[in-house]
Enzyme design. Sequence first.
Site, PDB file in Angstrom:
ATOM      1  N   ASP A 132       0.843  -1.122  -0.017  1.00 50.66           N
ATOM      2  CA  ASP A 132      -0.033   0.095   0.157  1.00 50.66           C
ATOM      3  C   ASP A 132       0.943   1.247   0.135  1.00 50.66           C
ATOM      4  OD1 ASP A 132      -2.899   1.116   0.634  1.00 50.66           O
ATOM      5  OD2 ASP A 132      -1.489   2.314   1.825  1.00 50.66           O
TER       6      ASP A 132
ATOM      7  N   TYR B 132       3.083   9.841  -0.673  1.00 52.92           N
ATOM      8  CA  TYR B 132       4.328   9.154   0.142  1.00 52.92           C
ATOM      9  C   TYR B 132       5.788   9.342  -0.508  1.00 52.92           C
ATOM     10  CZ  TYR B 132       0.478   6.476   2.506  1.00 52.92           C
ATOM     11  OH  TYR B 132      -0.660   6.181   2.970  1.00 52.92           O
TER      12      TYR B 132
ATOM     13  N   LYS C  62      -2.882   5.846  -4.315  1.00 49.69           N
ATOM     14  CA  LYS C  62      -3.930   6.760  -4.168  1.00 49.69           C
ATOM     15  C   LYS C  62      -3.601   8.094  -4.737  1.00 49.69           C
ATOM     16  CE  LYS C  62      -3.539   4.675   0.459  1.00 49.69           C
ATOM     17  NZ  LYS C  62      -2.298   4.601   0.985  1.00 49.69           N
TER      18      LYS C  62
ATOM     19  N   HIS D 295      -7.570   9.400  -2.144  1.00 50.77           N
ATOM     20  CA  HIS D 295      -6.692   9.430  -0.715  1.00 50.77           C
ATOM     21  C   HIS D 295      -7.571  10.103   0.480  1.00 50.77           C
ATOM     22  CE1 HIS D 295      -2.383   9.405   0.797  1.00 50.77           C
ATOM     23  NE2 HIS D 295      -3.394   8.666   1.918  1.00 50.77           N
TER      24      HIS D 295
HETATM   25  N1  LIG Z   1      -5.219   6.279   3.508  1.00 47.70           N
HETATM   26  C1  LIG Z   1      -4.598   6.851   4.530  1.00 47.70           C
HETATM   27  O1  LIG Z   1      -4.873   8.213   4.781  1.00 47.70           O
HETATM   28  C2  LIG Z   1      -3.550   6.525   5.481  1.00 47.70           C
HETATM   29  C3  LIG Z   1      -3.109   7.155   6.471  1.00 47.70           C
HETATM   30  C4  LIG Z   1      -2.007   6.626   7.200  1.00 47.70           C
HETATM   31  C5  LIG Z   1      -1.424   5.399   6.987  1.00 47.70           C
HETATM   32  N2  LIG Z   1      -2.070   4.655   5.658  1.00 47.70           N
HETATM   33  C6  LIG Z   1      -1.533   3.516   5.346  1.00 47.70           C
HETATM   34  O2  LIG Z   1      -1.442   2.583   6.511  1.00 47.70           O
HETATM   35  C7  LIG Z   1      -0.281   2.052   6.673  1.00 47.70           C
HETATM   36  C8  LIG Z   1      -0.076   1.595   8.223  1.00 47.70           C
HETATM   37  O3  LIG Z   1      -0.480   2.550   8.936  1.00 47.70           O
HETATM   38  P1  LIG Z   1       0.803   3.606   9.764  1.00 47.70           P
HETATM   39  O4  LIG Z   1       2.008   3.501   9.070  1.00 47.70           O
HETATM   40  O5  LIG Z   1       0.335   4.930   9.982  1.00 47.70           O
HETATM   41  O6  LIG Z   1       1.250   2.785  10.951  1.00 47.70           O
HETATM   42  P2  LIG Z   1       0.838   1.305  11.681  1.00 47.70           P
HETATM   43  O7  LIG Z   1       1.147   0.124  10.762  1.00 47.70           O
HETATM   44  O8  LIG Z   1      -0.115   1.355  12.653  1.00 47.70           O
HETATM   45  O9  LIG Z   1       2.246   1.257  12.737  1.00 47.70           O
HETATM   46  C9  LIG Z   1       3.608   1.427  12.191  1.00 47.70           C
HETATM   47  C10 LIG Z   1       4.708   1.633  13.499  1.00 47.70           C
HETATM   48  O10 LIG Z   1       4.583   0.328  14.133  1.00 47.70           O
HETATM   49  C11 LIG Z   1       5.815  -0.217  14.218  1.00 47.70           C
HETATM   50  N3  LIG Z   1       5.716  -1.770  14.106  1.00 47.70           N
HETATM   51  C12 LIG Z   1       5.356  -2.095  13.019  1.00 47.70           C
HETATM   52  N4  LIG Z   1       5.359  -3.700  13.354  1.00 47.70           N
HETATM   53  C13 LIG Z   1       5.557  -3.578  14.664  1.00 47.70           C
HETATM   54  C14 LIG Z   1       5.695  -4.909  15.733  1.00 47.70           C
HETATM   55  N5  LIG Z   1       5.752  -6.026  15.143  1.00 47.70           N
HETATM   56  N6  LIG Z   1       6.163  -4.502  16.974  1.00 47.70           N
HETATM   57  C15 LIG Z   1       6.610  -3.380  17.072  1.00 47.70           C
HETATM   58  N7  LIG Z   1       6.637  -2.183  16.417  1.00 47.70           N
HETATM   59  C16 LIG Z   1       6.013  -2.311  15.154  1.00 47.70           C
HETATM   60  C17 LIG Z   1       6.758   0.411  13.094  1.00 47.70           C
HETATM   61  O11 LIG Z   1       8.087   0.720  13.618  1.00 47.70           O
HETATM   62  P3  LIG Z   1       9.432   0.444  12.580  1.00 47.70           P
HETATM   63  O12 LIG Z   1       8.948   0.674  10.944  1.00 47.70           O
HETATM   64  O13 LIG Z   1      10.450   0.933  12.827  1.00 47.70           O
HETATM   65  O14 LIG Z   1       9.547  -1.233  12.370  1.00 47.70           O
HETATM   66  C18 LIG Z   1       6.228   1.848  12.846  1.00 47.70           C
HETATM   67  O15 LIG Z   1       6.683   2.809  13.890  1.00 47.70           O
HETATM   68  C19 LIG Z   1       0.617   3.060   6.225  1.00 47.70           C
HETATM   69  O16 LIG Z   1       2.022   2.787   6.059  1.00 47.70           O
HETATM   70  C20 LIG Z   1       0.042   3.514   4.925  1.00 47.70           C
HETATM   71  O17 LIG Z   1       0.251   2.620   3.864  1.00 47.70           O
HETATM   72  C21 LIG Z   1      -2.979   5.192   4.975  1.00 47.70           C
END
Ligand SMILES: NC(=O)c1ccc[n+]([C@@H]2O[C@H](COP(=O)([O-])OP(=O)(O)OC[C@H]3O[C@@H](n4cnc5c(N)ncnc54)[C@H](OP(=O)(O)O)[C@@H]3O)[C@@H](O)[C@H]2O)c1
Length: 273
Positions: free
Chosen positions: A45, A50, A75, A108
């Site tokens: 994704d 990004y 997106k 988005h």
């Molecule tokens: N549509 C939208 O508006 C929107 C908005 C936000 C996000 N998104 C999408 O959703 C995806 C996921 O959301 P997100 O990036 O906000 O955050 P998330 O997946 O909720 O959390 C990511 C964080 O958690 C850590 N992490 C991941 N796996 C872990 C584990 N097993 N143990 C401990 N820590 C862990 C990562 O650290 P490290 O990377 O340092 O390992 C990073 O700091 C995004 O990457 C993006 O593709 C979409």
Amino acid sequence: MIPTKKLHNGVDMPVLGLGVWQTKEGEEVRTAVKAALAAGYRSIDTAAVYGNEAGVGEAIRESGVAREDLFITTKVWNSDQGYESTLKAFETSLDKLGLEYMDLYLIHWPVSGKYVDTYRALETLYEQGKVRAIGVSNFHIHHLEDVLANCKIKPMVNQIELHPRLSQVEIREFCQKHEIAVEAWSPLMQGGEIFENETIAQIAEKYGKTPAQIVLRWDIQSDIITIPKSITPSRIEQNVNVFDFELSAEDLAKIDALNENRRLGPDPDNFDF
Ligand SMILES: NC(=O)c1ccc[n+]([C@@H]2O[C@H](COP(=O)([O-])OP(=O)(O)OC[C@H]3O[C@@H](n4cnc5c(N)ncnc54)[C@H](OP(=O)(O)O)[C@@H]3O)[C@@H](O)[C@H]2O)c1
């Protein structure tokens, strides 16, 4: 093999993929995507905003995984919304990714006054066979109602902020009724808080899994597609290792009860970007 969910047009979407928001373009994103593909992920994704579509594309090519086995989402960013500009933005994304077609293209954010025209462009791209599925992101029920009243092809996916502190029950029910798959962004609450939660910790202990795995398993058993982000190969591998156990109904309910309707990101009715 990661299980898939059938979207309403028959396309199979993996129930778990890698998110790459805030993953840096270049070496960082290439390493993360390659680690994910090696660990069995097939869904990535990304988004134009990004700034890492080119790196995602390079990693895909370097991985040697067959294109038809992949599910790539990107997106259209807010400043590109509108009919013609979305068609153009799509081509730019496709070009950066080095792909011939996209698997899923999302709006988005619901930019007021524009998202209906933007959605028409997604329908055009879908009809032209350039994208296998189309959808939206950050759409509330009223935004979805607006799209449904004006579209020819119902959105296949709504990607929204969703985690144990924001379980989005109403939107999930609405989407289910309209055959729109729900996908969770920030499923792990961007790291931190959820890993410290007592309830999650107790459940993790019981199943011999990590808190991250418990939350991701809760998504999957709740019919929510999930896209955890990590740049750490060991965590990337850990996060996909959630298909060998099952949470009981009681434990699912305990996680459901953590909801506080609390957002980390902006409310889609009130964003300024
Ligand atoms: N549509 C939208 O508006 C929107 C908005 C936000 C996000 N998104 C999408 O959703 C995806 C996921 O959301 P997100 O990036 O906000 O955050 P998330 O997946 O909720 O959390 C990511 C964080 O958690 C850590 N992490 C991941 N796996 C872990 C584990 N097993 N143990 C401990 N820590 C862990 C990562 O650290 P490290 O990377 O340092 O390992 C990073 O700091 C995004 O990457 C993006 O593709 C979409």
